[in-house]
Design a protein around this motif. Structure first.
Motif, PDB file in Angstrom:
ATOM      1  N   LYS A  13      -6.747  28.937  38.391  1.00  0.00           N
ATOM      2  CA  LYS A  13      -6.936  28.375  39.653  1.00  0.00           C
ATOM      3  C   LYS A  13      -6.719  27.126  39.216  1.00  0.00           C
ATOM      4  CE  LYS A  13     -10.785  26.881  42.399  1.00  0.00           C
ATOM      5  NZ  LYS A  13     -10.202  28.041  43.642  1.00  0.00           N
ATOM      6  N   GLY A  14      -5.740  26.797  40.362  1.00  0.00           N
ATOM      7  CA  GLY A  14      -5.455  25.345  40.915  1.00  0.00           C
ATOM      8  C   GLY A  14      -5.652  24.529  41.658  1.00  0.00           C
ATOM      9  N   ARG A  15      -5.581  23.079  41.524  1.00  0.00           N
ATOM     10  CA  ARG A  15      -6.411  21.735  41.887  1.00  0.00           C
ATOM     11  C   ARG A  15      -5.251  21.081  42.793  1.00  0.00           C
ATOM     12  NH1 ARG A  15      -9.409  21.044  37.103  1.00  0.00           N
ATOM     13  NH2 ARG A  15     -10.844  23.406  36.596  1.00  0.00           N
ATOM     14  N   LEU A  16      -5.809  20.311  43.003  1.00  0.00           N
ATOM     15  CA  LEU A  16      -5.089  18.850  43.944  1.00  0.00           C
ATOM     16  C   LEU A  16      -4.615  18.179  42.815  1.00  0.00           C
ATOM     17  CD1 LEU A  16      -6.546  18.397  47.803  1.00  0.00           C
ATOM     18  CD2 LEU A  16      -4.255  19.280  46.299  1.00  0.00           C
ATOM     19  N   GLY A  17      -3.580  16.912  42.439  1.00  0.00           N
ATOM     20  CA  GLY A  17      -3.360  15.840  41.438  1.00  0.00           C
ATOM     21  C   GLY A  17      -2.803  16.864  40.314  1.00  0.00           C
ATOM     22  N   PHE A  18      -2.846  16.110  39.115  1.00  0.00           N
ATOM     23  CA  PHE A  18      -2.673  16.799  37.950  1.00  0.00           C
ATOM     24  C   PHE A  18      -4.589  17.559  38.040  1.00  0.00           C
ATOM     25  CE2 PHE A  18       0.822  13.973  37.987  1.00  0.00           C
ATOM     26  CZ  PHE A  18       2.191  14.688  36.377  1.00  0.00           C
TER      27      PHE A  18
END
Length: 125
Positions: free
Chosen positions: A112-117
């Motif tokens: 799962k991706g997220r915002l920012g690093f």
């Protein structure tokens, strides 16, 4: 290791087609290699707009078909060497740009991706 979510087909273009700038509205102090996470979202409209742009401005003619682009996971890594306000790269589109080099394709790892690093624990081979 740090990761950054990037929408397809931009993520594929970084890993496979010489896209050397990731356009953002913010600077980063991060330098070094990070994982390229191909975000889950991509519409056919987005795909066709980017396909046309990449062909016209960067000579990219081998973009995989919409259905073939992996999404929702890690597809590779790239080194971030600078964060700039301007660039002569054809990939630079304004605001801010992360200057990238030395992309490496990796086996797809769904995550799962997220915002920012964000931090990712990669399985060891």
């Amino acid at each position: 290791m740090k990761a950054l979510s990037i929408r397809q087909p931009w993520a594929w273009l970084i890993i496979h087609a010489g896209k050397d700038i990731e356009n953002r509205t913010w600077h980063t102090k991060h330098r070094g290699r990070f994982l390229v996470h191909a975000a889950s979202g991509m519409t056919r409209r987005e795909y066709h707009l980017v396909q046309g742009w990449a062909r016209q401005h960067a000579g990219v003619i081998n973009l995989p078909a919409f259905e073939e682009l992996q999404r929702g996971g890690i597809i590779g890594s790239v080194e971030l060497v600078d964060s700039v306000d301007t660039s002569a790269s054809p990939w630079y589109m304004g605001h801010k740009g992360f200057v990238l080099r030395d992309p490496v394709a990796l086996p797809f790892v769904p995550i799962k991706g997220r915002l920012g690093f964000f931090e990712v624990e990669m399985p060891h081979n």
